[in-house]
Scaffold this motif. Sequence first.
Motif, PDB file in Angstrom:
ATOM      1  N   ARG A   1       0.864  -1.170   0.000  1.00 53.33           N
ATOM      2  CA  ARG A   1       0.000   0.000   0.000  1.00 53.33           C
ATOM      3  C   ARG A   1       0.899   1.216   0.000  1.00 53.33           C
ATOM      4  NH1 ARG A   1      -2.645   0.048   6.072  1.00 53.33           N
ATOM      5  NH2 ARG A   1      -0.664  -0.220   7.119  1.00 53.33           N
TER       6      ARG A   1
ATOM      7  N   SER B   1      -2.934   3.969  -2.671  1.00 55.24           N
ATOM      8  CA  SER B   1      -3.142   2.796  -3.515  1.00 55.24           C
ATOM      9  C   SER B   1      -2.790   1.536  -2.755  1.00 55.24           C
ATOM     10  CB  SER B   1      -2.287   2.889  -4.785  1.00 55.24           C
ATOM     11  OG  SER B   1      -0.913   2.837  -4.470  1.00 55.24           O
ATOM     12  N   THR B   2      -3.302   0.420  -3.233  1.00 52.03           N
ATOM     13  CA  THR B   2      -2.947  -0.888  -2.703  1.00 52.03           C
ATOM     14  C   THR B   2      -2.766  -1.814  -3.889  1.00 52.03           C
ATOM     15  OG1 THR B   2      -5.243  -1.577  -2.514  1.00 52.03           O
ATOM     16  CG2 THR B   2      -4.255  -0.568  -0.563  1.00 52.03           C
ATOM     17  N   GLY B   3      -2.088  -2.910  -3.689  1.00 46.24           N
ATOM     18  CA  GLY B   3      -1.904  -3.839  -4.788  1.00 46.24           C
ATOM     19  C   GLY B   3      -0.940  -4.945  -4.446  1.00 46.24           C
TER      20      GLY B   3
ATOM     21  N   ASN C   1       1.226   2.847  -8.240  1.00 47.10           N
ATOM     22  CA  ASN C   1       0.060   3.524  -8.815  1.00 47.10           C
ATOM     23  C   ASN C   1      -0.518   4.537  -7.830  1.00 47.10           C
ATOM     24  OD1 ASN C   1      -0.827   1.604  -7.064  1.00 47.10           O
ATOM     25  ND2 ASN C   1      -2.434   0.781  -8.367  1.00 47.10           N
TER      26      ASN C   1
END
Length: 158
Positions: free
Chosen positions: A4, A23-25, A41
């Motif tokens: 994150r 953002s997270t991913g 991102n």
Amino acid sequence: MLFRSGTGSYPNYTSLTYPTVLSTGISSSINYNWGSGQVLNSGRSDQVMVHWVGYIQWPGTGSKTVYFYDSSDDGFLLKVNGTTVINNWTEQGNAYYNSNGSITLTGGQVYAIDIWYYENAGGAVAQLYWNTGSGITLIPSSNFRSEEHTSELQSPMY
């Protein structure tokens, strides 16, 4: 590895906070050179933090002192199983192997890792290396896990 990114307080890593999550991913490895571009991102190129959590598997056999290295612009902090291995929490330009640290690992075992990174201004780089006994290399994505025993993407620390 789960990540994150956000804005927040980063001068002292003992009090990291996320007032705004951007953002997270999922990251398959820690091998980023964003230059002056957007960090992950997050929508930002400066004044951003990233927090990765997951697991890493040492590919060797037996117990061995493993050396980890970061290349970063700016700050980078690595913990393995709760032990601080790299504490490079400083504003700096990128250089190969800005700092390093070591920990004893056992081949085939999986270890929790916790990585914090911050970018204040200018270029942005976050890369994690290790020495497997045949030289310093970027840690391959095949050695990272989001979960301790499987590749399913669940958060171990959120």
